[in-house]
Write an enzyme that holds these catalytic residues in place. Structure first.
Site, mmCIF file in Angstrom:
data_model
loop_
_atom_site.group_PDB
_atom_site.id
_atom_site.type_symbol
_atom_site.label_atom_id
_atom_site.label_comp_id
_atom_site.label_asym_id
_atom_site.label_seq_id
_atom_site.Cartn_x
_atom_site.Cartn_y
_atom_site.Cartn_z
ATOM 1 N N ARG A 290 18.281 54.017 17.529
ATOM 2 C CA ARG A 290 18.201 52.805 16.737
ATOM 3 C C ARG A 290 19.561 52.556 16.091
ATOM 4 O O ARG A 290 20.480 53.342 16.209
ATOM 5 C CB ARG A 290 17.138 52.945 15.634
ATOM 6 C CG ARG A 290 15.706 53.053 16.121
ATOM 7 C CD ARG A 290 15.130 51.743 16.623
ATOM 8 N NE ARG A 290 15.402 50.622 15.740
ATOM 9 C CZ ARG A 290 14.729 50.320 14.626
ATOM 10 N NH1 ARG A 290 13.722 51.071 14.247
ATOM 11 N NH2 ARG A 290 15.043 49.264 13.902
ATOM 12 N N CYS B 167 8.204 42.063 23.484
ATOM 13 C CA CYS B 167 9.600 42.503 23.488
ATOM 14 C C CYS B 167 9.756 43.936 23.969
ATOM 15 O O CYS B 167 10.820 44.328 24.422
ATOM 16 C CB CYS B 167 10.191 42.370 22.078
ATOM 17 S SG CYS B 167 10.146 40.696 21.422
ATOM 18 N N ARG C 151 25.167 52.650 17.798
ATOM 19 C CA ARG C 151 24.644 53.132 19.081
ATOM 20 C C ARG C 151 25.775 53.540 20.025
ATOM 21 O O ARG C 151 25.660 54.523 20.761
ATOM 22 C CB ARG C 151 23.741 52.065 19.715
ATOM 23 C CG ARG C 151 22.377 51.996 19.043
ATOM 24 C CD ARG C 151 21.487 50.962 19.670
ATOM 25 N NE ARG C 151 21.798 49.613 19.208
ATOM 26 C CZ ARG C 151 21.480 48.503 19.838
ATOM 27 N NH1 ARG C 151 20.848 48.569 21.012
ATOM 28 N NH2 ARG C 151 21.772 47.337 19.345
ATOM 29 N N ARG D 277 12.450 48.654 28.710
ATOM 30 C CA ARG D 277 12.857 48.081 30.007
ATOM 31 C C ARG D 277 14.008 48.880 30.588
ATOM 32 O O ARG D 277 13.995 49.267 31.762
ATOM 33 C CB ARG D 277 13.277 46.617 29.835
ATOM 34 C CG ARG D 277 13.919 46.003 31.093
ATOM 35 C CD ARG D 277 14.583 44.676 30.762
ATOM 36 N NE ARG D 277 15.582 44.803 29.731
ATOM 37 C CZ ARG D 277 16.855 45.149 29.943
ATOM 38 N NH1 ARG D 277 17.271 45.418 31.162
ATOM 39 N NH2 ARG D 277 17.700 45.244 28.939
ATOM 40 N N ARG D 278 15.032 49.132 29.764
ATOM 41 C CA ARG D 278 16.180 49.918 30.249
ATOM 42 C C ARG D 278 15.742 51.332 30.614
ATOM 43 O O ARG D 278 16.152 51.880 31.643
ATOM 44 C CB ARG D 278 17.281 49.963 29.186
ATOM 45 C CG ARG D 278 17.964 48.618 28.953
ATOM 46 C CD ARG D 278 19.023 48.712 27.873
ATOM 47 N NE ARG D 278 19.604 47.395 27.609
ATOM 48 C CZ ARG D 278 19.817 46.889 26.407
ATOM 49 N NH1 ARG D 278 19.496 47.589 25.325
ATOM 50 N NH2 ARG D 278 20.350 45.685 26.266
ATOM 51 N N LYS E 236 16.415 37.498 22.954
ATOM 52 C CA LYS E 236 15.554 38.561 23.494
ATOM 53 C C LYS E 236 14.735 39.256 22.405
ATOM 54 O O LYS E 236 13.789 39.976 22.719
ATOM 55 C CB LYS E 236 16.375 39.580 24.295
ATOM 56 C CG LYS E 236 17.369 40.399 23.521
ATOM 57 C CD LYS E 236 18.187 41.270 24.471
ATOM 58 C CE LYS E 236 19.254 42.080 23.746
ATOM 59 N NZ LYS E 236 18.700 43.157 22.914
#
Length: 312
Positions: free
Chosen positions: A154, A258, A160, A136-137, A88
């Site tokens: 990040r 991306c 995270r 996207r999320r 991805k």
């Protein structure tokens, strides 16, 4: 020509090294006589983890592979023979002179909601602060829960995860299930890290569509290096290749990168490749997304992508 050695290039994160170890094991199993070495290469995305994606001097470069550019330079210079990527992170329009020689059997494609409490998307507190590095999320979460505040984060996977712990903790973060599982952090909808137990809710990919290529490990080679390509090709998983071909071709036709808010979910049933997509308006994420679904025989993955793009 008998290939004696392959040098694999990789990022230096714990997840990248884990994935490269997986590829090394597969190569040694397929070619017992082959020597496999590893070379760690720091990418632009790794060097500047203090920057949000939107803060890079050339925002367009984010879509052109800030996590693979330096690996491709090393490939072109023959410092390495192949590069191991989370698929991805790889732009759908691959740079000239390179090919994806193989993809390993795909891991979990789902996203995971990580929090200190057993939240669902529906039960997150009003105005909850949720961390993610993915547009996207973020777009899908705002679509389902407009009240939620998105906080861009990040860092590597453990960094995270720990954003929901300690002072000024976020209410939740969204991460890929594949990375959590490969690092051994997630088991039975729980995460154990630094003595803490966190809740990990796997989101239904029908409701919360994954990224194109999510959960897949790709191995990139120089296009003309036939000996290396042949050796790497032995690792390829056909079912994964059909699925990711449709997903990545769809992004390519759309001119999406991306960091474009597009979700894609594929599955194979009775020889048919099914694909559902959810596309948000990049200029105005508040607009409802466009959703489409179609199917074709597995061998027609690229045409399936074209069908769906034509429906938009």
């Amino acid at each position: 020509m008998i290939l004696e050695k392959i040098i694999l290039g990789t990022r230096g994160s714990e997840l990248a090294l884990t994935q490269t170890t997986m590829v090394t094991a597969e190569l040694k199993a397929a070619h017992p006589q082959l020597g496999v070495e590893r070379q760690i290469i720091q990418t632009s995305g790794d060097k500047r983890q203090d920057l949000r994606f939107s803060e890079f001097s050339d925002v367009a470069m984010v879509d052109k592979g800030i996590f693979i550019k330096e690996l491709e330079i090393a490939l072109a210079d023959s410092q390495i023979d192949a590069a191991v990527h989370s698929l991805k992170d790889v732009p759908s329009d691959l740079a000239a002179g390179f090919i994806i020689a193989a993809v390993l059997p795909r891991a979990a494609i789902e996203d995971v909601l990580v929090s200190a409490h057993p939240y669902t998307l529906e039960t997150l507190p009003q105005g909850a602060r949720v961390g993610t590095s993915s547009v996207r999320r973020a777009a899908q979460l705002k679509f389902l829960r407009p009240d939620v505040q998105i906080v861009e984060i990040r860092g590597n996977v453990p960094t995270r995860v720990k954003k929901v712990m300690g002072e000024n903790a976020l209410d939740a973060v969204l991460l890929a299930a594949a990375g959590l599982q490969r690092l051994g952090l997630m088991k039975d909808e729980q995460i154990q890290i630094e003595g803490a137990r966190l809740c990990a809710l796997t989101l239904d990919p029908v409701t919360f569509l994954p990224a194109a290529g999510q959960g897949a490990i790709a191995i990139e080679c120089r296009a003309g290096d036939e000996a290396t390509i042949r050796a790497i090709r032995a690792l390829n998983d056909a079912e994964t290749e059909y699925r990711i071909t449709a997903e990545r071709e769809f992004l390519k036709i759309l001119g999406a990168g991306c960091q474009t808010p597009v979700g894609a979910h594929t599955w194979i049933k009775d020889g048919q490749l099914h694909m559902a997509v959810r596309v948000f308006n990049e200029a105005d994420l508040a607009l409802p997304p466009v959703e489409r679904e179609a199917q074709r025989p597995v061998q027609e993955a690229a045409q399936l992508a074209a069908d769906l793009a034509g429906m938009l």
